[in-house]
Write an enzyme that holds these catalytic residues in place. Structure first.
Site: not given
Lengths: 383, 149
Positions: A116, A225
Protein backbone atom coordinates in the site's frame (compact mmCIF):
# COMPACT_ATOMS: atom_id res chain seq x y z
CA UNK A 1 0.12 -19.90 -28.92
CA UNK A 2 -0.67 -22.34 -26.15
CA UNK A 3 -1.62 -25.89 -26.95
CA UNK A 4 -3.64 -26.78 -23.87
CA UNK A 5 -4.97 -24.49 -21.13
CA UNK A 6 -6.16 -25.57 -17.70
CA UNK A 7 -9.13 -23.44 -16.64
CA UNK A 8 -8.85 -22.95 -12.87
CA UNK A 9 -12.31 -21.56 -12.29
CA UNK A 10 -15.97 -22.56 -12.27
CA UNK A 11 -19.36 -21.23 -13.35
CA UNK A 12 -19.94 -18.71 -16.11
CA UNK A 13 -16.36 -17.43 -15.88
CA UNK A 14 -14.98 -20.88 -16.69
CA UNK A 15 -17.52 -21.31 -19.48
CA UNK A 16 -16.54 -18.03 -21.11
CA UNK A 17 -12.81 -18.82 -20.82
CA UNK A 18 -13.35 -22.25 -22.39
CA UNK A 19 -15.25 -20.63 -25.27
CA UNK A 20 -12.40 -18.18 -25.83
CA UNK A 21 -9.83 -21.00 -25.87
CA UNK A 22 -11.92 -22.91 -28.39
CA UNK A 23 -12.03 -19.87 -30.67
CA UNK A 24 -8.23 -19.76 -30.53
CA UNK A 25 -7.93 -23.50 -31.27
CA UNK A 26 -6.61 -24.31 -27.79
CA UNK A 27 -7.50 -27.55 -25.99
CA UNK A 28 -9.11 -27.03 -22.58
CA UNK A 29 -8.92 -28.81 -19.24
CA UNK A 30 -11.63 -28.21 -16.65
CA UNK A 31 -11.05 -28.79 -12.96
CA UNK A 32 -13.89 -29.10 -10.48
CA UNK A 33 -14.70 -29.82 -6.87
CA UNK A 34 -16.87 -32.70 -5.71
CA UNK A 35 -19.78 -30.21 -5.35
CA UNK A 36 -19.51 -29.34 -9.04
CA UNK A 37 -19.71 -32.82 -10.59
CA UNK A 38 -22.53 -31.70 -12.89
CA UNK A 39 -21.26 -28.24 -13.75
CA UNK A 40 -21.52 -27.01 -17.31
CA UNK A 41 -17.84 -26.14 -17.68
CA UNK A 42 -16.91 -29.83 -17.30
CA UNK A 43 -18.92 -30.88 -20.31
CA UNK A 44 -17.62 -28.04 -22.47
CA UNK A 45 -13.93 -28.77 -21.83
CA UNK A 46 -11.90 -31.43 -23.63
CA UNK A 47 -10.71 -33.01 -20.37
CA UNK A 48 -11.72 -32.66 -16.75
CA UNK A 49 -10.40 -33.60 -13.34
CA UNK A 50 -12.00 -33.63 -9.92
CA UNK A 51 -9.42 -31.81 -7.80
CA UNK A 52 -10.90 -31.79 -4.32
CA UNK A 53 -13.84 -31.36 -1.98
CA UNK A 54 -16.39 -28.54 -2.08
CA UNK A 55 -14.31 -26.28 0.19
CA UNK A 56 -12.60 -23.89 -2.28
CA UNK A 57 -9.45 -23.82 -0.14
CA UNK A 58 -9.02 -27.51 -0.89
CA UNK A 59 -9.96 -27.35 -4.57
CA UNK A 60 -10.18 -24.15 -6.66
CA UNK A 61 -7.82 -22.28 -4.31
CA UNK A 62 -5.32 -25.10 -3.88
CA UNK A 63 -2.27 -24.04 -5.91
CA UNK A 64 -0.54 -27.40 -5.41
CA UNK A 65 -3.34 -29.51 -6.74
CA UNK A 66 -3.95 -27.18 -9.70
CA UNK A 67 -0.26 -27.17 -10.66
CA UNK A 68 -0.09 -30.94 -10.21
CA UNK A 69 -3.08 -31.39 -12.53
CA UNK A 70 -1.61 -28.99 -15.11
CA UNK A 71 1.71 -30.86 -15.13
CA UNK A 72 0.14 -34.28 -15.42
CA UNK A 73 -2.37 -33.43 -18.13
CA UNK A 74 0.26 -31.67 -20.21
CA UNK A 75 -1.20 -28.16 -20.05
CA UNK A 76 1.18 -25.37 -21.03
CA UNK A 77 -0.88 -22.63 -19.37
CA UNK A 78 -3.25 -22.10 -16.45
CA UNK A 79 -6.04 -19.52 -16.66
CA UNK A 80 -7.82 -18.34 -13.53
CA UNK A 81 -9.37 -15.12 -14.88
CA UNK A 82 -10.70 -13.59 -11.67
CA UNK A 83 -11.65 -14.86 -8.23
CA UNK A 84 -10.05 -17.90 -6.59
CA UNK A 85 -6.29 -17.91 -7.38
CA UNK A 86 -6.34 -15.03 -9.88
CA UNK A 87 -3.59 -13.09 -8.10
CA UNK A 88 -1.84 -15.93 -6.33
CA UNK A 89 1.93 -15.60 -6.33
CA UNK A 90 2.40 -19.23 -5.15
CA UNK A 91 0.40 -20.51 -8.14
CA UNK A 92 2.39 -18.40 -10.60
CA UNK A 93 5.68 -19.54 -9.08
CA UNK A 94 4.78 -23.23 -8.90
CA UNK A 95 3.58 -23.13 -12.51
CA UNK A 96 6.68 -21.26 -13.62
CA UNK A 97 8.92 -23.87 -11.98
CA UNK A 98 7.14 -26.49 -14.09
CA UNK A 99 7.43 -24.44 -17.28
CA UNK A 100 3.74 -23.53 -17.27
CA UNK A 101 2.46 -19.99 -17.95
CA UNK A 102 -0.14 -18.40 -15.69
CA UNK A 103 -2.36 -16.28 -17.93
CA UNK A 104 -2.75 -12.97 -16.11
CA UNK A 105 -0.62 -10.51 -14.13
CA UNK A 106 2.99 -11.33 -13.26
CA UNK A 107 4.33 -11.57 -9.71
CA UNK A 108 6.10 -8.19 -9.90
CA UNK A 109 2.93 -6.18 -10.41
CA UNK A 110 0.94 -8.23 -7.88
CA UNK A 111 3.65 -7.69 -5.28
CA UNK A 112 3.86 -4.00 -6.05
CA UNK A 113 0.10 -3.45 -5.85
CA UNK A 114 -0.16 -5.30 -2.55
CA UNK A 115 2.31 -2.85 -1.00
CA UNK A 116 0.00 0.00 0.00
CA UNK A 117 2.72 2.52 0.82
CA UNK A 118 4.55 1.85 -2.46
CA UNK A 119 1.30 2.42 -4.36
CA UNK A 120 0.67 5.65 -2.43
CA UNK A 121 4.18 6.87 -3.21
CA UNK A 122 3.74 6.14 -6.89
CA UNK A 123 0.43 8.03 -6.95
CA UNK A 124 2.12 10.98 -5.28
CA UNK A 125 4.87 10.94 -7.92
CA UNK A 126 2.29 10.78 -10.68
CA UNK A 127 0.13 13.45 -9.02
CA UNK A 128 -2.87 11.11 -8.81
CA UNK A 129 -4.91 11.92 -5.69
CA UNK A 130 -5.55 9.20 -3.09
CA UNK A 131 -7.13 11.19 -0.29
CA UNK A 132 -10.86 10.53 0.09
CA UNK A 133 -11.33 13.87 1.92
CA UNK A 134 -11.07 15.61 -1.39
CA UNK A 135 -14.44 14.17 -2.47
CA UNK A 136 -17.78 15.82 -1.70
CA UNK A 137 -20.65 13.49 -0.88
CA UNK A 138 -20.97 9.80 -1.71
CA UNK A 139 -18.89 9.12 -4.84
CA UNK A 140 -19.34 6.97 -7.89
CA UNK A 141 -16.99 4.14 -8.69
CA UNK A 142 -15.65 4.45 -12.23
CA UNK A 143 -13.48 1.79 -13.92
CA UNK A 144 -11.11 2.63 -16.71
CA UNK A 145 -10.42 -0.48 -18.80
CA UNK A 146 -6.87 -1.00 -20.01
CA UNK A 147 -5.04 -3.37 -22.28
CA UNK A 148 -1.31 -3.55 -22.85
CA UNK A 149 1.06 -5.87 -24.70
CA UNK A 150 4.71 -6.80 -24.33
CA UNK A 151 5.75 -4.42 -27.14
CA UNK A 152 4.73 -1.50 -24.93
CA UNK A 153 1.40 -0.70 -26.57
CA UNK A 154 -1.09 0.43 -23.91
CA UNK A 155 -4.66 1.51 -24.61
CA UNK A 156 -7.67 2.65 -22.67
CA UNK A 157 -10.72 0.77 -23.90
CA UNK A 158 -13.61 2.64 -22.49
CA UNK A 159 -14.94 3.13 -19.01
CA UNK A 160 -17.69 1.80 -16.78
CA UNK A 161 -19.85 3.17 -14.04
CA UNK A 162 -19.73 0.39 -11.44
CA UNK A 163 -21.38 2.30 -8.60
CA UNK A 164 -24.30 -0.07 -8.12
CA UNK A 165 -22.70 -2.30 -5.52
CA UNK A 166 -23.69 -4.40 -2.54
CA UNK A 167 -20.83 -3.83 -0.09
CA UNK A 168 -18.04 -4.84 -2.42
CA UNK A 169 -19.99 -6.98 -4.89
CA UNK A 170 -20.61 -5.26 -8.20
CA UNK A 171 -24.21 -5.78 -9.22
CA UNK A 172 -24.58 -3.59 -12.26
CA UNK A 173 -22.45 -1.59 -14.61
CA UNK A 174 -22.86 0.69 -17.59
CA UNK A 175 -20.49 1.70 -20.32
CA UNK A 176 -19.82 4.48 -21.01
CA UNK A 177 -20.32 6.02 -17.57
CA UNK A 178 -23.29 8.24 -18.44
CA UNK A 179 -22.95 10.77 -15.64
CA UNK A 180 -19.25 11.43 -16.15
CA UNK A 181 -18.50 14.54 -18.19
CA UNK A 182 -16.11 14.39 -21.15
CA UNK A 183 -13.72 16.63 -19.27
CA UNK A 184 -13.62 14.27 -16.27
CA UNK A 185 -13.44 11.25 -18.57
CA UNK A 186 -10.34 12.65 -20.30
CA UNK A 187 -8.74 13.31 -16.93
CA UNK A 188 -9.43 9.76 -15.74
CA UNK A 189 -8.14 8.17 -18.95
CA UNK A 190 -4.97 10.21 -18.70
CA UNK A 191 -4.44 9.25 -15.05
CA UNK A 192 -5.12 5.57 -15.76
CA UNK A 193 -2.70 5.49 -18.66
CA UNK A 194 -0.06 7.23 -16.58
CA UNK A 195 -0.38 4.69 -13.74
CA UNK A 196 -0.39 1.64 -16.02
CA UNK A 197 2.45 3.08 -18.07
CA UNK A 198 4.57 3.67 -14.97
CA UNK A 199 4.14 -0.01 -14.08
CA UNK A 200 4.80 -1.22 -17.66
CA UNK A 201 1.49 -2.99 -17.51
CA UNK A 202 1.03 -5.98 -19.81
CA UNK A 203 -2.34 -7.72 -20.03
CA UNK A 204 -5.96 -6.81 -19.39
CA UNK A 205 -6.78 -4.77 -16.30
CA UNK A 206 -8.69 -1.83 -14.97
CA UNK A 207 -8.05 1.12 -12.74
CA UNK A 208 -10.89 2.09 -10.45
CA UNK A 209 -11.47 5.64 -9.27
CA UNK A 210 -13.91 7.23 -6.87
CA UNK A 211 -15.45 10.24 -8.57
CA UNK A 212 -17.74 12.78 -6.92
CA UNK A 213 -20.51 14.85 -8.50
CA UNK A 214 -18.14 17.73 -9.16
CA UNK A 215 -15.80 15.50 -11.13
CA UNK A 216 -13.09 15.22 -8.45
CA UNK A 217 -11.39 11.84 -8.54
CA UNK A 218 -9.40 9.66 -6.18
CA UNK A 219 -7.47 6.50 -7.07
CA UNK A 220 -9.17 3.45 -5.56
CA UNK A 221 -7.30 0.45 -6.93
CA UNK A 222 -5.55 -1.11 -9.88
CA UNK A 223 -7.04 -4.49 -10.77
CA UNK A 224 -4.34 -6.05 -12.96
CA UNK A 225 -6.57 -8.84 -14.36
CA UNK A 226 -10.00 -9.52 -15.80
CA UNK A 227 -12.89 -8.51 -13.60
CA UNK A 228 -16.64 -8.89 -13.69
CA UNK A 229 -17.24 -5.65 -15.59
CA UNK A 230 -15.03 -6.77 -18.49
CA UNK A 231 -18.01 -8.46 -20.13
CA UNK A 232 -19.72 -5.04 -20.32
CA UNK A 233 -16.69 -3.44 -21.97
CA UNK A 234 -16.36 -6.43 -24.34
CA UNK A 235 -19.92 -5.88 -25.50
CA UNK A 236 -19.56 -2.11 -25.74
CA UNK A 237 -16.21 -2.14 -27.58
CA UNK A 238 -16.67 -5.41 -29.50
CA UNK A 239 -13.41 -6.82 -28.23
CA UNK A 240 -13.07 -10.21 -26.53
CA UNK A 241 -10.90 -9.32 -23.52
CA UNK A 242 -10.87 -12.90 -22.23
CA UNK A 243 -9.34 -13.96 -25.53
CA UNK A 244 -6.90 -11.06 -25.67
CA UNK A 245 -5.65 -11.91 -22.20
CA UNK A 246 -4.65 -15.34 -23.55
CA UNK A 247 -3.06 -13.88 -26.67
CA UNK A 248 -1.04 -11.35 -24.69
CA UNK A 249 0.18 -14.08 -22.31
CA UNK A 250 1.30 -16.06 -25.36
CA UNK A 251 3.36 -13.04 -26.45
CA UNK A 252 1.10 -11.72 -29.21
CA UNK A 253 0.91 -7.99 -29.79
CA UNK A 254 -2.30 -6.02 -30.09
CA UNK A 255 -3.70 -5.91 -33.62
CA UNK A 256 -5.67 -2.72 -33.01
CA UNK A 257 -5.16 0.70 -31.50
CA UNK A 258 -7.48 2.75 -29.33
CA UNK A 259 -8.45 4.73 -32.41
CA UNK A 260 -10.05 1.65 -33.96
CA UNK A 261 -12.34 1.14 -30.99
CA UNK A 262 -16.05 1.10 -31.45
CA UNK A 263 -17.48 3.15 -28.64
CA UNK A 264 -20.93 4.26 -29.81
CA UNK A 265 -24.12 3.38 -28.01
CA UNK A 266 -24.65 2.13 -24.47
CA UNK A 267 -24.12 -1.18 -22.73
CA UNK A 268 -25.69 -2.22 -19.43
CA UNK A 269 -24.81 -5.33 -17.47
CA UNK A 270 -26.55 -6.90 -14.45
CA UNK A 271 -25.36 -9.77 -12.28
CA UNK A 272 -28.42 -11.81 -11.41
CA UNK A 273 -28.27 -14.01 -8.33
CA UNK A 274 -30.45 -16.77 -7.00
CA UNK A 275 -31.26 -14.59 -4.02
CA UNK A 276 -34.69 -13.84 -2.64
CA UNK A 277 -35.05 -10.04 -3.02
CA UNK A 278 -37.41 -9.96 -0.03
CA UNK A 279 -34.86 -11.10 2.53
CA UNK A 280 -31.54 -11.51 0.71
CA UNK A 281 -31.61 -15.24 1.35
CA UNK A 282 -29.45 -17.18 -1.10
CA UNK A 283 -31.32 -19.92 -2.89
CA UNK A 284 -29.94 -23.36 -3.52
CA UNK A 285 -31.34 -26.47 -5.06
CA UNK A 286 -32.62 -27.43 -8.47
CA UNK A 287 -33.47 -24.88 -11.14
CA UNK A 288 -36.56 -26.78 -12.27
CA UNK A 289 -37.57 -24.32 -14.99
CA UNK A 290 -35.23 -21.94 -16.73
CA UNK A 291 -36.01 -19.45 -19.46
CA UNK A 292 -33.17 -17.31 -20.69
CA UNK A 293 -33.82 -14.04 -22.55
CA UNK A 294 -32.36 -13.52 -26.00
CA UNK A 295 -32.65 -11.23 -29.00
CA UNK A 296 -30.54 -8.66 -30.81
CA UNK A 297 -28.14 -6.95 -28.44
CA UNK A 298 -28.80 -9.32 -25.53
CA UNK A 299 -25.86 -11.30 -24.20
CA UNK A 300 -26.15 -13.87 -21.43
CA UNK A 301 -23.16 -15.32 -19.62
CA UNK A 302 -24.24 -18.27 -17.52
CA UNK A 303 -23.37 -21.80 -16.48
CA UNK A 304 -26.92 -22.59 -15.41
CA UNK A 305 -29.08 -25.03 -17.34
CA UNK A 306 -32.52 -26.50 -16.80
CA UNK A 307 -32.61 -29.01 -13.92
CA UNK A 308 -29.14 -28.12 -12.77
CA UNK A 309 -28.53 -27.81 -9.05
CA UNK A 310 -26.95 -24.73 -7.50
CA UNK A 311 -24.42 -25.98 -4.95
CA UNK A 312 -24.64 -24.57 -1.43
CA UNK A 313 -20.96 -23.97 -1.28
CA UNK A 314 -20.59 -21.18 -3.82
CA UNK A 315 -22.03 -17.79 -4.70
CA UNK A 316 -25.51 -18.40 -6.08
CA UNK A 317 -24.89 -16.52 -9.33
CA UNK A 318 -27.37 -17.30 -12.09
CA UNK A 319 -26.33 -15.14 -15.01
CA UNK A 320 -24.77 -11.95 -16.24
CA UNK A 321 -27.33 -10.21 -18.43
CA UNK A 322 -25.72 -7.69 -20.75
CA UNK A 323 -27.55 -5.55 -23.29
CA UNK A 324 -26.27 -3.19 -25.93
CA UNK A 325 -28.29 -0.54 -27.80
CA UNK A 326 -27.69 2.57 -29.86
CA UNK A 327 -28.52 4.86 -26.96
CA UNK A 328 -29.08 4.70 -23.21
CA UNK A 329 -32.89 4.96 -23.25
CA UNK A 330 -33.12 2.00 -25.60
CA UNK A 331 -30.59 0.04 -23.54
CA UNK A 332 -32.64 0.58 -20.38
CA UNK A 333 -35.82 -0.67 -22.07
CA UNK A 334 -33.94 -3.63 -23.51
CA UNK A 335 -32.54 -4.52 -20.10
CA UNK A 336 -35.95 -4.32 -18.42
CA UNK A 337 -37.44 -6.54 -21.13
CA UNK A 338 -34.59 -9.03 -20.86
CA UNK A 339 -34.88 -9.21 -17.07
CA UNK A 340 -38.64 -9.73 -17.33
CA UNK A 341 -38.02 -12.63 -19.69
CA UNK A 342 -35.60 -14.30 -17.30
CA UNK A 343 -37.66 -16.98 -15.58
CA UNK A 344 -36.42 -19.40 -12.96
CA UNK A 345 -38.45 -21.83 -10.95
CA UNK A 346 -37.15 -23.87 -8.08
CA UNK A 347 -34.97 -20.94 -7.08
CA UNK A 348 -36.03 -17.30 -6.78
CA UNK A 349 -33.92 -14.77 -8.69
CA UNK A 350 -33.38 -11.12 -7.78
CA UNK A 351 -33.98 -9.55 -11.21
CA UNK A 352 -36.86 -7.47 -9.72
CA UNK A 353 -34.34 -5.49 -7.70
CA UNK A 354 -32.62 -4.45 -10.91
CA UNK A 355 -35.85 -3.56 -12.69
CA UNK A 356 -36.82 -1.37 -9.74
CA UNK A 357 -33.44 0.33 -9.81
CA UNK A 358 -33.64 0.88 -13.58
CA UNK A 359 -36.98 2.60 -12.96
CA UNK A 360 -35.68 5.05 -10.37
CA UNK A 361 -35.18 8.71 -11.23
CA UNK A 362 -31.72 8.31 -9.72
CA UNK A 363 -30.68 5.75 -12.31
CA UNK A 364 -32.43 7.36 -15.26
CA UNK A 365 -30.60 10.63 -14.64
CA UNK A 366 -27.31 8.83 -13.99
CA UNK A 367 -27.12 10.47 -10.59
CA UNK A 368 -26.47 7.33 -8.52
CA UNK A 369 -23.50 6.45 -6.32
CA UNK A 370 -22.02 3.64 -4.25
CA UNK A 371 -24.73 4.04 -1.57
CA UNK A 372 -27.67 3.70 -3.97
CA UNK A 373 -28.14 -0.04 -3.64
CA UNK A 374 -28.35 -0.01 0.15
CA UNK A 375 -30.76 2.94 -0.01
CA UNK A 376 -33.01 1.06 -2.42
CA UNK A 377 -32.94 -1.99 -0.16
CA UNK A 378 -33.93 0.03 2.89
CA UNK A 379 -36.98 1.37 1.03
CA UNK A 380 -38.24 -1.96 -0.22
CA UNK A 381 -41.54 -3.13 1.17
CA UNK A 382 -43.28 -5.25 -1.38
CA UNK A 383 -41.01 -8.02 -2.64
CA UNK B 1 -12.64 -85.14 -22.16
CA UNK B 2 -10.38 -83.82 -24.81
CA UNK B 3 -6.79 -83.41 -23.60
CA UNK B 4 -6.61 -80.07 -25.40
CA UNK B 5 -9.40 -78.65 -23.27
CA UNK B 6 -7.69 -79.83 -20.09
CA UNK B 7 -4.48 -78.18 -21.19
CA UNK B 8 -6.28 -74.97 -22.00
CA UNK B 9 -8.08 -75.00 -18.67
CA UNK B 10 -4.79 -75.50 -16.83
CA UNK B 11 -3.30 -72.59 -18.70
CA UNK B 12 -6.24 -70.32 -17.89
CA UNK B 13 -6.02 -71.32 -14.22
CA UNK B 14 -2.35 -70.49 -14.10
CA UNK B 15 -2.77 -67.23 -15.95
CA UNK B 16 -5.56 -65.95 -13.75
CA UNK B 17 -4.25 -67.64 -10.55
CA UNK B 18 -7.50 -69.54 -10.14
CA UNK B 19 -7.88 -72.38 -7.68
CA UNK B 20 -11.04 -73.76 -9.23
CA UNK B 21 -12.41 -74.01 -12.72
CA UNK B 22 -15.39 -75.89 -14.09
CA UNK B 23 -16.22 -76.28 -17.75
CA UNK B 24 -19.34 -77.91 -19.13
CA UNK B 25 -19.86 -78.18 -22.85
CA UNK B 26 -23.56 -78.93 -23.41
CA UNK B 27 -25.54 -75.69 -22.76
CA UNK B 28 -22.18 -74.11 -21.81
CA UNK B 29 -21.36 -73.76 -18.13
CA UNK B 30 -18.19 -72.04 -16.96
CA UNK B 31 -17.37 -71.58 -13.28
CA UNK B 32 -14.09 -69.92 -12.34
CA UNK B 33 -12.97 -69.14 -8.80
CA UNK B 34 -10.13 -67.27 -7.21
CA UNK B 35 -9.89 -67.30 -3.43
CA UNK B 36 -6.14 -66.96 -3.27
CA UNK B 37 -4.54 -67.30 0.14
CA UNK B 38 -4.23 -63.95 1.85
CA UNK B 39 -0.91 -62.30 1.12
CA UNK B 40 0.31 -60.39 4.15
CA UNK B 41 0.56 -56.65 3.60
CA UNK B 42 4.07 -55.51 3.19
CA UNK B 43 5.24 -53.16 5.88
CA UNK B 44 5.75 -49.70 4.48
CA UNK B 45 9.37 -48.77 4.20
CA UNK B 46 9.80 -45.55 6.13
CA UNK B 47 10.47 -42.57 3.93
CA UNK B 48 10.18 -38.85 4.18
CA UNK B 49 6.53 -37.96 4.22
CA UNK B 50 5.54 -34.35 4.55
CA UNK B 51 2.48 -33.52 6.58
CA UNK B 52 -0.40 -32.13 4.53
CA UNK B 53 -2.76 -29.66 6.13
CA UNK B 54 -5.68 -32.01 5.92
CA UNK B 55 -6.46 -35.43 7.25
CA UNK B 56 -5.95 -37.96 4.47
CA UNK B 57 -8.26 -40.34 6.24
CA UNK B 58 -11.04 -37.77 6.56
CA UNK B 59 -12.94 -38.96 3.51
CA UNK B 60 -12.31 -42.62 4.19
CA UNK B 61 -13.70 -42.55 7.68
CA UNK B 62 -17.06 -41.28 6.53
CA UNK B 63 -17.88 -44.69 5.13
CA UNK B 64 -19.07 -47.34 7.51
CA UNK B 65 -16.51 -50.00 6.76
CA UNK B 66 -17.41 -52.27 9.66
CA UNK B 67 -20.99 -52.73 8.48
CA UNK B 68 -20.25 -52.83 4.76
CA UNK B 69 -18.61 -56.09 3.83
CA UNK B 70 -17.22 -54.57 0.63
CA UNK B 71 -16.19 -50.92 0.53
CA UNK B 72 -14.36 -48.65 -1.82
CA UNK B 73 -11.34 -46.70 -0.65
CA UNK B 74 -11.20 -43.41 -2.51
CA UNK B 75 -8.46 -40.86 -3.13
CA UNK B 76 -8.55 -37.99 -0.61
CA UNK B 77 -6.56 -35.81 -3.01
CA UNK B 78 -5.56 -35.60 -6.65
CA UNK B 79 -2.09 -36.86 -7.48
CA UNK B 80 0.05 -39.66 -8.81
CA UNK B 81 -0.73 -43.12 -7.47
CA UNK B 82 2.21 -45.11 -6.15
CA UNK B 83 1.42 -48.70 -5.26
CA UNK B 84 4.89 -49.36 -3.80
CA UNK B 85 7.46 -47.34 -1.84
CA UNK B 86 9.68 -47.23 -4.94
CA UNK B 87 9.84 -48.88 -8.35
CA UNK B 88 12.16 -51.61 -7.15
CA UNK B 89 10.01 -52.46 -4.13
CA UNK B 90 7.11 -54.86 -3.94
CA UNK B 91 3.67 -53.24 -3.85
CA UNK B 92 2.29 -52.30 -0.43
CA UNK B 93 -0.71 -54.51 -1.14
CA UNK B 94 -2.14 -56.63 -3.90
CA UNK B 95 -5.36 -58.47 -4.47
CA UNK B 96 -5.80 -60.83 -1.55
CA UNK B 97 -3.58 -58.91 0.88
CA UNK B 98 -4.73 -59.00 4.51
CA UNK B 99 -4.39 -55.56 6.01
CA UNK B 100 -4.75 -54.05 9.43
CA UNK B 101 -6.35 -50.71 10.07
CA UNK B 102 -3.72 -48.03 9.51
CA UNK B 103 -1.46 -50.09 7.21
CA UNK B 104 -0.27 -48.07 4.22
CA UNK B 105 -2.04 -49.14 1.05
CA UNK B 106 -0.42 -46.70 -1.36
CA UNK B 107 0.95 -43.19 -1.52
CA UNK B 108 -0.36 -40.30 -3.59
CA UNK B 109 2.18 -37.82 -4.82
CA UNK B 110 1.20 -34.22 -5.35
CA UNK B 111 3.86 -31.59 -6.04
CA UNK B 112 6.60 -33.87 -4.64
CA UNK B 113 4.68 -34.39 -1.41
CA UNK B 114 3.77 -37.96 -0.55
CA UNK B 115 0.51 -38.70 1.21
CA UNK B 116 0.16 -42.20 2.63
CA UNK B 117 -3.26 -43.72 2.28
CA UNK B 118 -4.01 -45.94 5.30
CA UNK B 119 -6.32 -48.93 5.49
CA UNK B 120 -9.56 -47.73 7.09
CA UNK B 121 -10.20 -51.09 8.82
CA UNK B 122 -8.88 -54.62 9.19
CA UNK B 123 -9.74 -56.61 6.11
CA UNK B 124 -8.76 -58.04 2.76
CA UNK B 125 -8.01 -56.11 -0.41
CA UNK B 126 -10.26 -57.54 -3.12
CA UNK B 127 -9.41 -55.10 -5.89
CA UNK B 128 -6.68 -52.63 -6.80
CA UNK B 129 -8.29 -50.17 -9.20
CA UNK B 130 -5.38 -47.97 -10.30
CA UNK B 131 -2.16 -48.80 -12.10
CA UNK B 132 1.12 -47.52 -10.72
CA UNK B 133 2.09 -44.04 -11.85
CA UNK B 134 -1.37 -42.99 -12.98
CA UNK B 135 -3.00 -39.67 -12.08
CA UNK B 136 -5.91 -40.20 -9.71
CA UNK B 137 -8.64 -37.61 -9.23
CA UNK B 138 -10.11 -36.58 -5.90
CA UNK B 139 -12.70 -39.18 -4.92
CA UNK B 140 -11.54 -41.81 -7.42
CA UNK B 141 -11.75 -45.42 -6.20
CA UNK B 142 -8.30 -46.83 -5.40
CA UNK B 143 -9.06 -50.13 -3.69
CA UNK B 144 -11.98 -52.32 -2.78
CA UNK B 145 -11.67 -53.84 0.68
CA UNK B 146 -13.66 -56.50 2.48
CA UNK B 147 -13.76 -55.72 6.19
CA UNK B 148 -13.20 -58.51 8.70
CA UNK B 149 -16.38 -59.73 10.43
Amino acid sequence: MFNKVLIANRGDIAVSMIRSCKELGIKTVAVYSSADMESLHISLADESYCIGPADPMKSYCNADVITCTAINCGADAVYVGYGFLAESIPLIEKCKAAGITCIGPDTAIIEFLSDKSAVKNLMRELAVPTNMNRLHGAPKEIDIQLIGDSSGALYVIGDRDSSYINNTTRLMGESPAYAVSDKTRKKLYKAAKKIAGALNFVGVGSINFYVDREGNHVFKQFVPRLQVGCAITETQCRINLTKWQIRIAAGETLSFSDEDLFLAGCTLGCRIYAVNPANDMPQTGEVSILHIPCGLGVRIETAVYQNCTLPLEYEPILAKVIVHAGNREEAIIKMKNALSELVTEGVINNSELFIDFLNTEEFQSGDYDITSYSKLLSKRTDY
Amino acid sequence: MDKKILKMAAEVMRELSLNEISIKDGETEIVMKRDSAPVPAQKAIPQEVEELDFDAGELLMKEDFENNPKSEITAPLLGIFHGSPSQSDLPYVQIGSKVNKGDTLCTIESMKMMTEIPAPCNGTIVDVCVADGNLVEYGQTLFVITADN
